[in-house]
Design a protein around this motif. Sequence first.
Motif, PDB file in Angstrom:
ATOM      1  N   ARG A  52      12.217  59.045  30.090  1.00 33.29           N
ATOM      2  CA  ARG A  52      13.281  60.222  30.461  1.00 33.29           C
ATOM      3  C   ARG A  52      13.911  60.518  29.361  1.00 33.29           C
ATOM      4  NH1 ARG A  52      16.134  58.686  35.353  1.00 33.29           N
ATOM      5  NH2 ARG A  52      17.470  57.413  34.281  1.00 33.29           N
ATOM      6  N   GLN A  53      14.597  59.526  28.488  1.00 33.74           N
ATOM      7  CA  GLN A  53      15.226  59.893  27.178  1.00 33.74           C
ATOM      8  C   GLN A  53      14.356  60.427  26.018  1.00 33.74           C
ATOM      9  OE1 GLN A  53      18.639  59.582  26.594  1.00 33.74           O
ATOM     10  NE2 GLN A  53      18.575  60.532  24.743  1.00 33.74           N
ATOM     11  N   ILE A  54      13.101  60.098  25.890  1.00 35.15           N
ATOM     12  CA  ILE A  54      12.222  60.244  25.117  1.00 35.15           C
ATOM     13  C   ILE A  54      12.181  61.991  25.180  1.00 35.15           C
ATOM     14  CG2 ILE A  54       9.897  60.203  24.407  1.00 35.15           C
ATOM     15  CD1 ILE A  54       9.840  57.377  24.872  1.00 35.15           C
ATOM     16  N   GLY A  66       6.641  66.013  31.300  1.00 35.31           N
ATOM     17  CA  GLY A  66       7.642  67.186  30.991  1.00 35.31           C
ATOM     18  C   GLY A  66       7.476  67.658  29.576  1.00 35.31           C
ATOM     19  N   ILE A  67       6.771  66.953  28.682  1.00 34.06           N
ATOM     20  CA  ILE A  67       6.645  67.523  27.506  1.00 34.06           C
ATOM     21  C   ILE A  67       6.052  68.649  27.204  1.00 34.06           C
ATOM     22  CG2 ILE A  67       5.719  66.752  25.087  1.00 34.06           C
ATOM     23  CD1 ILE A  67       8.228  65.309  25.669  1.00 34.06           C
ATOM     24  N   GLY A 127      13.527  46.747  26.160  1.00 33.73           N
ATOM     25  CA  GLY A 127      13.827  46.039  27.228  1.00 33.73           C
ATOM     26  C   GLY A 127      14.774  46.913  28.281  1.00 33.73           C
ATOM     27  N   VAL A 128      15.093  48.179  28.016  1.00 36.53           N
ATOM     28  CA  VAL A 128      15.234  49.196  29.043  1.00 36.53           C
ATOM     29  C   VAL A 128      14.284  49.630  29.891  1.00 36.53           C
ATOM     30  CG1 VAL A 128      16.391  51.516  29.258  1.00 36.53           C
ATOM     31  CG2 VAL A 128      17.105  50.099  27.623  1.00 36.53           C
ATOM     32  N   PRO A 129      14.365  49.780  31.185  1.00 40.01           N
ATOM     33  CA  PRO A 129      13.516  49.935  32.261  1.00 40.01           C
ATOM     34  C   PRO A 129      12.738  51.161  31.562  1.00 40.01           C
ATOM     35  CG  PRO A 129      15.348  49.525  33.368  1.00 40.01           C
ATOM     36  CD  PRO A 129      15.850  49.398  32.002  1.00 40.01           C
ATOM     37  N   ARG A 130      11.407  51.324  31.804  1.00 40.63           N
ATOM     38  CA  ARG A 130      10.260  52.114  31.256  1.00 40.63           C
ATOM     39  C   ARG A 130      10.704  53.637  31.810  1.00 40.63           C
ATOM     40  NH1 ARG A 130       6.144  50.929  28.285  1.00 40.63           N
ATOM     41  NH2 ARG A 130       4.526  52.790  27.918  1.00 40.63           N
ATOM     42  N   LEU A 172      20.434  60.699  31.741  1.00 41.80           N
ATOM     43  CA  LEU A 172      20.613  61.624  32.980  1.00 41.80           C
ATOM     44  C   LEU A 172      21.605  62.738  32.511  1.00 41.80           C
ATOM     45  CD1 LEU A 172      20.604  59.084  35.720  1.00 41.80           C
ATOM     46  CD2 LEU A 172      19.037  60.952  35.530  1.00 41.80           C
ATOM     47  N   SER A 173      22.057  62.774  31.315  1.00 43.09           N
ATOM     48  CA  SER A 173      23.193  63.475  30.828  1.00 43.09           C
ATOM     49  C   SER A 173      22.791  64.024  29.339  1.00 43.09           C
ATOM     50  CB  SER A 173      24.412  62.707  30.517  1.00 43.09           C
ATOM     51  OG  SER A 173      24.850  62.149  31.774  1.00 43.09           O
ATOM     52  N   PRO A 174      21.952  65.176  29.355  1.00 41.36           N
ATOM     53  CA  PRO A 174      21.435  65.721  28.065  1.00 41.36           C
ATOM     54  C   PRO A 174      22.393  66.256  26.985  1.00 41.36           C
ATOM     55  CG  PRO A 174      20.738  67.038  29.928  1.00 41.36           C
ATOM     56  CD  PRO A 174      21.492  65.847  30.632  1.00 41.36           C
TER      57      PRO A 174
END
Length: 489
Positions: free
Chosen positions: A456-458, A485-486, A448-451, A168-170
């Motif tokens: 969002r990070q990818i 969004g890609i 293990g982090v929620p998908r 959430l913080s690019p």
Amino acid sequence: MKKPAVMTTAAGVPIADNQNSLTAGPRGPVLMADYQLMEKMAHFNRERVPERVVHAKGAGAYGTFTVTKDITRYTCAKLFEKIGKQTEVFVRFSTVAGELGSADTVRDPRGFAVKFYTEEGNWDMTGNNTPVFFIRDPLKFSDFIHSQKRDPATGRRSATMQWDFWSLSPESLHQVTWLFGDRGIPASYRHMNGYSSHTFSLWNAKGERFWVKWHFKTQQGIRCFTEEEATRLAGENPDFHRQDLWDAIERGDCPKWTVYVQVMPEKEAETYYLNPFDLTKVWPHKDYPLQEVGVLELNRNPQNYFAEVEQAAFEPANLPPGMGASPDKMLQARLLSYPDAHRYRIGVNYAALPVNKPRCPVHTYHRDGHMRFDGNDGGAPNYQPNSFGGPVDDARYKEPPLKISGDADRYDHRAGNDDYTQAGNLYRLMSREERERLIGNIVAAMTGVPRAIQLRQIVHFFRADPEYGTGVASGLGIRMAEVPGIKAA
């Protein structure tokens, strides 16, 4: 979902913007009128007793700084006045997020704080082993650290919390790329660089100001641990970095760093294509090359860990004449936050403790306070002005005025900001093997982090470099067609 409550101050006043500090113009500086920021920092500094909230575990040593090149055209600071001049220093290295009992070899940025005991007062260079940081607005600092500390429900570190905040913080992407690359786990404190990270300033005898960034390049060479080596050592010797520094100095293998500075004339900052006061950015060396200043050597171990390393207190506001701060928003907040933390953690008279005490005369009107342990200046006047010969201010040491412009407002620090190019450049500078390790480290940390957070990070990784994002997605078993969004990126 239940509608969230409106965020308020401690007094119940609704908060309109918890993302952006109050600044004079979009590039700062931060205003003291930002009571919301002050409240957050003051409360944050008092969340732990008595351990440091950040940089809790560390090691330290004494040494000398020797001037090797002339920079008097940039500064009138006396410690640089002639080649060969030496200044005593104390350096504290640390991990950032770990508690006092944590292992030295965890993946974490390292603090690199240097106290120069100059003849005109202490200069504290409070840096890290990375040239950038995760955030650029201090209003987000306590939120960031909370996300890296322990889950309030489980009391454990949480990858979900970390990646939720980062995704959430690019603006964090550049530092995240540093952190999960090889340099995320230094082999020792002796084998890593130090950086001011922040932009500071120098000013010369003519009153000319220059913006600067400090670099401490290890003469021992960069060495790093793999994830597997670091994990093994965390179990075998959690104090490995402490021991390595101590043992090296005891056997006479004194570590050294070459000190450099990047210099930008004050006027050029107004038109430079990057915001030179953005802590998430580096200054390209082709535009502002490194200029050698001197050599830092550590050659004496402390005699008592608590008295010297644990009670060492560094403040970025400690800047002798000829040196100054900058409109860097994060730095502006640290000028207040660091001494506030010291007053809470080790008492209001922390600056008079031996490890912190300047090697030059001190003349203040500070009196009393918890644990005052000297003569308290006897019967000398404790106010100024006075008619009894007390110390007075001297206009000769005045810093040149700083021109600022813009309306006071909470400017969106993400609007129009490129948070991807420099992160991508860093990725592309790495060898094929380094990129593979970077992606492998990230995949392991995100498993293990929620998908939804992974996706969002990818997007951020992909916008920095398509290969970067595709590699992380593949490692997590995610098809790029699933990533939103890609196409628009």
